[in-house]
Design an enzyme around this catalytic site. Structure first.
Site, mmCIF file in Angstrom:
data_model
loop_
_atom_site.group_PDB
_atom_site.id
_atom_site.type_symbol
_atom_site.label_atom_id
_atom_site.label_comp_id
_atom_site.label_asym_id
_atom_site.label_seq_id
_atom_site.Cartn_x
_atom_site.Cartn_y
_atom_site.Cartn_z
ATOM 1 N N ARG A 182 -3.919 -10.010 4.405
ATOM 2 C CA ARG A 182 -4.239 -10.137 2.980
ATOM 3 C C ARG A 182 -3.013 -9.688 2.201
ATOM 4 O O ARG A 182 -2.603 -8.525 2.299
ATOM 5 C CB ARG A 182 -5.455 -9.270 2.639
ATOM 6 C CG ARG A 182 -5.921 -9.326 1.190
ATOM 7 C CD ARG A 182 -7.146 -8.433 1.015
ATOM 8 N NE ARG A 182 -7.698 -8.499 -0.332
ATOM 9 C CZ ARG A 182 -7.301 -7.747 -1.360
ATOM 10 N NH1 ARG A 182 -6.317 -6.861 -1.180
ATOM 11 N NH2 ARG A 182 -7.869 -7.874 -2.540
ATOM 12 N N LYS A 190 0.825 -1.206 0.000
ATOM 13 C CA LYS A 190 0.000 0.000 0.000
ATOM 14 C C LYS A 190 0.864 1.264 0.000
ATOM 15 O O LYS A 190 2.053 1.252 0.289
ATOM 16 C CB LYS A 190 -0.922 -0.003 1.224
ATOM 17 C CG LYS A 190 -2.010 -1.079 1.206
ATOM 18 C CD LYS A 190 -3.166 -0.713 0.317
ATOM 19 C CE LYS A 190 -4.256 -1.771 0.287
ATOM 20 N NZ LYS A 190 -5.101 -1.772 1.481
#
Length: 258
Positions: free
Chosen positions: A241, A207
Protein backbone atom coordinates in the site's frame (compact mmCIF):
# COMPACT_ATOMS: atom_id res chain seq x y z
CA UNK A 1 2.45 -14.70 -12.32
CA UNK A 2 0.80 -13.54 -9.10
CA UNK A 3 -2.94 -14.11 -8.64
CA UNK A 4 -5.23 -13.20 -5.74
CA UNK A 5 -8.93 -12.80 -5.06
CA UNK A 6 -9.88 -9.22 -4.20
CA UNK A 7 -13.58 -9.11 -3.32
CA UNK A 8 -15.36 -10.62 -6.30
CA UNK A 9 -12.48 -9.85 -8.67
CA UNK A 10 -9.43 -11.86 -9.65
CA UNK A 11 -6.21 -9.85 -9.76
CA UNK A 12 -3.26 -11.00 -11.86
CA UNK A 13 0.15 -9.46 -12.41
CA UNK A 14 3.52 -10.48 -13.81
CA UNK A 15 5.21 -8.29 -11.19
CA UNK A 16 6.30 -9.80 -7.86
CA UNK A 17 3.45 -8.05 -5.98
CA UNK A 18 0.36 -5.91 -6.43
CA UNK A 19 0.38 -2.14 -5.86
CA UNK A 20 -2.37 -0.45 -3.85
CA UNK A 21 -2.50 3.31 -4.39
CA UNK A 22 -3.58 5.52 -1.48
CA UNK A 23 -6.33 8.11 -2.04
CA UNK A 24 -7.09 10.07 1.11
CA UNK A 25 -10.25 12.16 0.73
CA UNK A 26 -9.26 13.99 3.89
CA UNK A 27 -7.70 17.32 4.82
CA UNK A 28 -5.47 15.92 7.58
CA UNK A 29 -3.77 12.68 6.51
CA UNK A 30 -0.16 12.55 7.69
CA UNK A 31 1.33 12.86 4.19
CA UNK A 32 -0.15 15.78 2.28
CA UNK A 33 0.75 14.19 -1.06
CA UNK A 34 -1.86 11.48 -0.51
CA UNK A 35 -4.70 13.95 -0.02
CA UNK A 36 -7.10 14.46 -2.86
CA UNK A 37 -10.09 13.08 -4.62
CA UNK A 38 -11.02 12.19 -8.16
CA UNK A 39 -7.98 13.82 -9.76
CA UNK A 40 -5.56 11.88 -7.57
CA UNK A 41 -7.47 8.63 -8.08
CA UNK A 42 -7.41 8.94 -11.86
CA UNK A 43 -3.71 9.84 -11.76
CA UNK A 44 -2.89 6.67 -9.80
CA UNK A 45 -4.95 4.57 -12.22
CA UNK A 46 -2.99 6.11 -15.10
CA UNK A 47 0.27 5.29 -13.29
CA UNK A 48 -0.75 1.64 -13.19
CA UNK A 49 -2.08 0.97 -9.68
CA UNK A 50 -3.61 -2.50 -9.35
CA UNK A 51 -5.96 -1.37 -6.58
CA UNK A 52 -7.08 1.93 -5.06
CA UNK A 53 -7.64 2.38 -1.33
CA UNK A 54 -9.96 5.29 -0.48
CA UNK A 55 -10.22 6.74 3.02
CA UNK A 56 -12.45 9.49 4.38
CA UNK A 57 -11.07 9.69 7.92
CA UNK A 58 -7.42 10.01 8.83
CA UNK A 59 -5.92 7.33 11.07
CA UNK A 60 -2.70 9.23 11.80
CA UNK A 61 -1.71 9.67 15.47
CA UNK A 62 -3.89 12.35 17.04
CA UNK A 63 -6.41 12.32 14.18
CA UNK A 64 -9.75 14.09 14.50
CA UNK A 65 -12.69 11.64 14.24
CA UNK A 66 -15.44 12.51 11.78
CA UNK A 67 -19.09 11.48 11.68
CA UNK A 68 -20.36 8.60 9.56
CA UNK A 69 -22.20 11.10 7.36
CA UNK A 70 -19.09 13.21 6.79
CA UNK A 71 -16.98 10.16 5.98
CA UNK A 72 -19.55 8.95 3.43
CA UNK A 73 -19.76 12.42 1.90
CA UNK A 74 -16.00 12.44 1.41
CA UNK A 75 -15.71 8.95 -0.08
CA UNK A 76 -18.74 8.52 -2.33
CA UNK A 77 -18.11 11.32 -4.86
CA UNK A 78 -14.63 9.94 -5.45
CA UNK A 79 -15.82 6.35 -5.76
CA UNK A 80 -18.73 7.22 -8.05
CA UNK A 81 -16.46 9.15 -10.40
CA UNK A 82 -13.91 6.31 -10.43
CA UNK A 83 -16.64 3.91 -11.46
CA UNK A 84 -17.55 6.16 -14.39
CA UNK A 85 -14.02 5.75 -15.69
CA UNK A 86 -12.65 2.44 -14.47
CA UNK A 87 -13.43 -1.01 -13.09
CA UNK A 88 -10.27 -0.98 -10.96
CA UNK A 89 -10.70 -2.86 -7.66
CA UNK A 90 -11.32 -0.45 -4.78
CA UNK A 91 -10.93 -0.97 -1.05
CA UNK A 92 -12.42 1.38 1.51
CA UNK A 93 -10.32 2.36 4.52
CA UNK A 94 -12.92 2.71 7.28
CA UNK A 95 -13.86 1.31 10.68
CA UNK A 96 -17.61 1.91 10.21
CA UNK A 97 -20.06 -0.61 8.76
CA UNK A 98 -22.44 2.09 7.48
CA UNK A 99 -19.60 3.73 5.55
CA UNK A 100 -18.59 0.45 3.94
CA UNK A 101 -22.22 -0.38 3.13
CA UNK A 102 -22.64 2.93 1.28
CA UNK A 103 -19.37 2.36 -0.57
CA UNK A 104 -20.15 -1.25 -1.49
CA UNK A 105 -23.50 -0.18 -2.93
CA UNK A 106 -21.58 2.21 -5.17
CA UNK A 107 -18.98 -0.22 -6.44
CA UNK A 108 -16.41 -0.87 -3.68
CA UNK A 109 -14.90 -4.36 -3.45
CA UNK A 110 -13.06 -4.75 -0.14
CA UNK A 111 -13.29 -3.41 3.41
CA UNK A 112 -9.86 -2.33 4.67
CA UNK A 113 -10.35 -2.03 8.44
CA UNK A 114 -7.60 -0.94 10.82
CA UNK A 115 -9.73 -2.44 13.61
CA UNK A 116 -10.16 -5.84 11.90
CA UNK A 117 -13.97 -5.53 11.90
CA UNK A 118 -13.87 -4.77 15.65
CA UNK A 119 -14.87 -8.37 16.40
CA UNK A 120 -18.47 -7.53 15.46
CA UNK A 121 -20.58 -10.35 14.06
CA UNK A 122 -22.69 -7.98 11.95
CA UNK A 123 -19.56 -6.68 10.23
CA UNK A 124 -18.25 -10.13 9.35
CA UNK A 125 -21.68 -11.33 8.24
CA UNK A 126 -22.06 -8.34 5.92
CA UNK A 127 -18.74 -9.16 4.27
CA UNK A 128 -19.74 -12.79 3.87
CA UNK A 129 -23.23 -12.00 2.59
CA UNK A 130 -22.14 -9.49 -0.03
CA UNK A 131 -19.16 -11.36 -1.42
CA UNK A 132 -16.82 -8.56 -0.39
CA UNK A 133 -13.25 -9.08 0.68
CA UNK A 134 -11.64 -7.83 3.87
CA UNK A 135 -8.21 -6.68 5.02
CA UNK A 136 -7.69 -7.45 8.71
CA UNK A 137 -5.11 -5.30 10.46
CA UNK A 138 -3.41 -5.65 13.84
CA UNK A 139 -3.73 -2.35 15.70
CA UNK A 140 -1.55 -1.68 18.74
CA UNK A 141 1.78 -2.65 20.24
CA UNK A 142 2.95 -6.19 19.73
CA UNK A 143 5.77 -8.50 18.77
CA UNK A 144 5.48 -10.99 15.91
CA UNK A 145 3.88 -13.67 18.07
CA UNK A 146 1.26 -11.21 19.38
CA UNK A 147 0.43 -10.02 15.88
CA UNK A 148 0.13 -13.58 14.59
CA UNK A 149 -2.11 -14.71 17.44
CA UNK A 150 -4.48 -11.78 16.97
CA UNK A 151 -4.66 -12.01 13.18
CA UNK A 152 -5.22 -15.76 13.29
CA UNK A 153 -8.11 -15.24 15.70
CA UNK A 154 -9.66 -12.60 13.43
CA UNK A 155 -9.29 -14.77 10.34
CA UNK A 156 -11.07 -17.65 12.07
CA UNK A 157 -13.76 -15.28 13.36
CA UNK A 158 -14.46 -14.10 9.81
CA UNK A 159 -14.54 -17.61 8.41
CA UNK A 160 -16.98 -18.69 11.13
CA UNK A 161 -19.35 -15.93 9.99
CA UNK A 162 -19.33 -16.71 6.30
CA UNK A 163 -16.29 -14.95 4.85
CA UNK A 164 -14.44 -17.26 2.42
CA UNK A 165 -10.79 -17.75 3.32
CA UNK A 166 -9.61 -16.67 -0.13
CA UNK A 167 -11.18 -13.23 0.38
CA UNK A 168 -9.12 -12.38 3.47
CA UNK A 169 -5.88 -10.37 3.55
CA UNK A 170 -3.83 -9.71 6.70
CA UNK A 171 -1.87 -6.57 7.58
CA UNK A 172 0.52 -6.45 10.58
CA UNK A 173 -0.27 -2.77 11.19
CA UNK A 174 3.17 -1.21 10.85
CA UNK A 175 3.32 1.95 12.96
CA UNK A 176 -0.11 1.57 14.55
CA UNK A 177 0.75 1.81 18.24
CA UNK A 178 3.97 -0.12 17.71
CA UNK A 179 7.45 0.97 18.66
CA UNK A 180 9.86 1.54 15.80
CA UNK A 181 11.69 -1.60 16.87
CA UNK A 182 8.51 -3.67 16.69
CA UNK A 183 7.64 -2.28 13.27
CA UNK A 184 11.13 -2.90 11.91
CA UNK A 185 11.13 -6.47 13.26
CA UNK A 186 7.79 -7.15 11.55
CA UNK A 187 9.17 -5.90 8.24
CA UNK A 188 12.23 -8.13 8.69
CA UNK A 189 9.90 -11.08 9.32
CA UNK A 190 7.23 -10.39 6.71
CA UNK A 191 7.15 -14.02 5.58
CA UNK A 192 6.51 -15.22 9.14
CA UNK A 193 3.30 -13.19 9.52
CA UNK A 194 0.68 -15.89 10.10
CA UNK A 195 3.33 -18.26 8.72
CA UNK A 196 2.53 -16.95 5.24
CA UNK A 197 -0.83 -18.77 5.20
CA UNK A 198 -2.79 -15.70 4.07
CA UNK A 199 -2.08 -12.96 1.53
CA UNK A 200 -0.04 -10.28 3.29
CA UNK A 201 -0.55 -6.56 2.73
CA UNK A 202 2.33 -4.35 3.86
CA UNK A 203 1.53 -0.68 4.43
CA UNK A 204 4.92 0.92 5.02
CA UNK A 205 4.68 4.06 2.94
CA UNK A 206 6.51 6.97 4.57
CA UNK A 207 5.77 5.61 8.05
CA UNK A 208 7.56 6.75 11.19
CA UNK A 209 9.79 3.68 11.24
CA UNK A 210 11.07 4.60 7.76
CA UNK A 211 11.96 7.99 9.20
CA UNK A 212 13.69 6.27 12.11
CA UNK A 213 15.84 4.23 9.72
CA UNK A 214 16.65 7.07 7.32
CA UNK A 215 16.59 10.15 9.53
CA UNK A 216 14.29 11.80 6.99
CA UNK A 217 10.99 13.69 7.43
CA UNK A 218 7.75 12.37 5.90
CA UNK A 219 8.19 14.28 2.64
CA UNK A 220 11.64 12.73 2.05
CA UNK A 221 10.91 9.07 2.82
CA UNK A 222 10.10 7.76 -0.64
CA UNK A 223 13.47 6.09 -1.27
CA UNK A 224 13.44 4.46 2.16
CA UNK A 225 9.88 3.29 1.58
CA UNK A 226 10.79 1.74 -1.77
CA UNK A 227 13.65 -0.20 -0.19
CA UNK A 228 11.44 -1.49 2.62
CA UNK A 229 8.59 -2.38 0.25
CA UNK A 230 10.83 -4.36 -2.09
CA UNK A 231 12.43 -6.23 0.79
CA UNK A 232 9.02 -7.06 2.24
CA UNK A 233 7.95 -8.41 -1.15
CA UNK A 234 11.10 -10.56 -1.33
CA UNK A 235 10.10 -11.93 2.07
CA UNK A 236 6.51 -12.72 1.10
CA UNK A 237 4.26 -9.65 0.86
CA UNK A 238 1.63 -10.03 -1.86
CA UNK A 239 0.51 -6.38 -1.95
CA UNK A 240 2.07 -3.07 -0.91
CA UNK A 241 0.00 0.00 0.00
CA UNK A 242 1.83 3.09 -1.25
CA UNK A 243 1.66 6.81 -1.86
CA UNK A 244 4.12 6.63 -4.76
CA UNK A 245 2.62 4.24 -7.31
CA UNK A 246 4.74 4.87 -10.40
CA UNK A 247 8.03 4.60 -8.52
CA UNK A 248 6.93 1.41 -6.73
CA UNK A 249 5.95 -0.19 -10.04
CA UNK A 250 9.36 0.69 -11.46
CA UNK A 251 11.02 -1.03 -8.50
CA UNK A 252 8.87 -4.14 -8.86
CA UNK A 253 9.47 -4.26 -12.61
CA UNK A 254 13.22 -4.31 -12.03
CA UNK A 255 12.83 -6.86 -9.24
CA UNK A 256 11.06 -9.33 -11.52
CA UNK A 257 14.18 -9.55 -13.71
CA UNK A 258 16.63 -10.10 -10.87
Amino acid sequence: MQQVVFGSKILKTDRPAFVMGIVNATPDSFFSGSRGGVERALKLIEEGADVLDIGGESTRPGYTPVSTEEEINRILPVLIEIRKNSNIPVSIDTTKLEVYKAAFENGADVWNDVCALSGKVENAEYIGRTGSGVILMHNGAGELEDVNKYLEEQVQFCISHGVPLEKIFVDPGIGFGKSNEQSINLIKNTGAICDGKYPILMALSRKRCIGEMTGKPTEERMAGTLAADLLSVQKGAVMVRVHDVSETIDGLNVMKYL
